[in-house]
Design an enzyme around this catalytic site. Structure first.
Site, PDB file in Angstrom:
ATOM      1  N   LYS A  19      55.811  52.527  63.767  1.00 10.26           N
ATOM      2  CA  LYS A  19      54.779  52.899  62.794  1.00 10.26           C
ATOM      3  C   LYS A  19      53.631  51.912  62.959  1.00 10.26           C
ATOM      4  O   LYS A  19      53.723  50.768  62.520  1.00 10.26           O
ATOM      5  CB  LYS A  19      55.322  52.870  61.369  1.00 10.26           C
ATOM      6  CG  LYS A  19      54.347  53.445  60.349  1.00 10.26           C
ATOM      7  CD  LYS A  19      54.933  53.448  58.954  1.00 10.26           C
ATOM      8  CE  LYS A  19      54.040  54.226  57.994  1.00 10.26           C
ATOM      9  NZ  LYS A  19      52.658  53.708  57.960  1.00 10.26           N
ATOM     10  N   ASP A  21      50.241  49.983  62.495  1.00 12.14           N
ATOM     11  CA  ASP A  21      49.487  49.559  61.312  1.00 12.14           C
ATOM     12  C   ASP A  21      47.998  49.677  61.617  1.00 12.14           C
ATOM     13  O   ASP A  21      47.321  48.692  61.904  1.00 12.14           O
ATOM     14  CB  ASP A  21      49.851  48.113  60.962  1.00 12.14           C
ATOM     15  CG  ASP A  21      49.492  47.760  59.534  1.00 12.14           C
ATOM     16  OD1 ASP A  21      49.086  48.667  58.781  1.00 12.14           O
ATOM     17  OD2 ASP A  21      49.618  46.585  59.166  1.00 12.14           O
ATOM     18  N   GLU A 158      55.072  47.042  60.916  1.00 13.20           N
ATOM     19  CA  GLU A 158      55.145  47.796  59.664  1.00 13.20           C
ATOM     20  C   GLU A 158      56.442  48.562  59.497  1.00 13.20           C
ATOM     21  O   GLU A 158      56.988  48.649  58.405  1.00 13.20           O
ATOM     22  CB  GLU A 158      53.961  48.761  59.573  1.00 13.20           C
ATOM     23  CG  GLU A 158      53.856  49.445  58.223  1.00 13.20           C
ATOM     24  CD  GLU A 158      52.613  50.292  58.091  1.00 13.20           C
ATOM     25  OE1 GLU A 158      52.349  50.772  56.968  1.00 13.20           O
ATOM     26  OE2 GLU A 158      51.910  50.501  59.086  1.00 13.20           O
TER      27      GLU A 158
END
Length: 307
Positions: A19, A21, A158
């Site tokens: 994921k 950021d 993240e």
């Protein structure tokens, strides 16, 4: 297409990726001309001139991905924040270039690929020559979600996004076929007001935050002052808040006096992201820290996240 918060899925039907950021961006090349846009449709082509090479990738292609800026080898939303809101010259951009982490291809040579399964779309993406572009990379896929969670946690990243290999792409929709799992809590909120610093009425000392409720109103979620000190942050917020000033509070219930004292109320149209340590029993964000304005998120998409 948007990911749904949830526990990490398991099984052979799922693929896993970092994921990132950063800032969600759609890159659309038509007749050899590139346009970069946020999910809300704002044109940000001039914000990232170092991505101009995408126009050479194919005469007709649409890519979905995340623009990230590395800080110490790890994507940093804070480092990217000043690039999100205004155009920059190519020389400024190349002094500290962003990277476009591509994770999906939605159209190629005039063919709509959104009804094809993710595994097929990713195979198509892999056939594109992204290696020839210094500022563009394909977001890697991994088969082991738990291992990726461990690695991203160790590196201070993240989190992870899990995607079903057979998932089709539905633009703008939040799908259970994409699941996001994060190491830290974050929350997108609407600004409903602000307060000046005690030592200067010209500087923003705190933002009053809200989250839409089930009745169509907005619930007060607390105030945030940490993360507002930078001059670039102050300038962006001042420019955004001035046109939406209003006389009345936009919150559905009473705002505690300690928070409302000296407040300037605003229409709840500006989306911001904050990091936090969870929610209190009273429904307030615990120790929130301002991360930035999110032009790539619609106010209607905001909901209270876990934490």
């Amino acid at each position: 297409m948007l990911a749904t918060p949830g526990p990490l899925p398991t099984g052979d039907d799922w693929l896993f990726e970092v994921k990132w950021d950063g800032m969600r961006v759609i890159a659309d090349v038509a007749d050899g001309t590139l346009q970069l846009a946020t999910r809300t449709g704002r044109d940000v082509t001039a914000n990232f001139p170092e991505l101009a090479g995408l126009a050479e990738l194919a005469p007709d292609v649409v890519l979905d991905g995340e623009v990230v800026l590395l800080d110490g080898g790890v994507p940093s939303f804070d480092a990217l924040a000043h690039r999100m809101h205004s155009a920059v010259s190519p020389s400024v951009a190349l002094a500290r270039p962003v990277t476009f982490m591509v994770f999906d291809v939605l159209r190629l040579y005039g063919v709509d690929l959104t009804d094809r399964p993710l595994a097929e779309r990713r195979a198509t993406l892999d056939r594109l020559d992204l290696d020839g572009l210094d500022t563009v990379a394909s977001s890697p896929l991994y088969p082991d979600g738990e291992a990726l969670m461990a690695v991203t946690g160790e590196r201070g990243m993240e989190g992870v996004v899990a995607k079903r290999a057979d998932s089709v792409y539905r633009a703008g929709r939040r799908s259970p076929s994409w699941v996001k799992v994060t190491h830290r809590y974050s929350q997108t909120c609407l600004i409903g007001g602000w307060r000046s610093e005690r030592t200067s009425v010209l500087r923003i000392g705190a933002l009053l935050l809200g989250v839409p409720d089930d009745d169509g109103g907005m619930t007060f979620a607390g105030r945030v002052g940490s993360g507002l000190a930078g001059s670039a942050v102050q300038q962006v917020l001042a420019e955004r808040l001035a046109p939406v000033t209003t006389a009345a509070s936009p919150f559905g219930g009473d705002v505690p006096r300690v928070d409302a004292n000296g407040a300037h109320w605003t229409e709840p149209t500006i989306v911001v992201e904050v990091a936090h340590l969870g929610w209190t029993a009273a429904g307030r964000l615990r120790q929130p820290v301002f991360r930035g304005v999110r032009d790539d998120v619609e106010p209607s998409e905001i909901r209270r996240e876990r934490g």
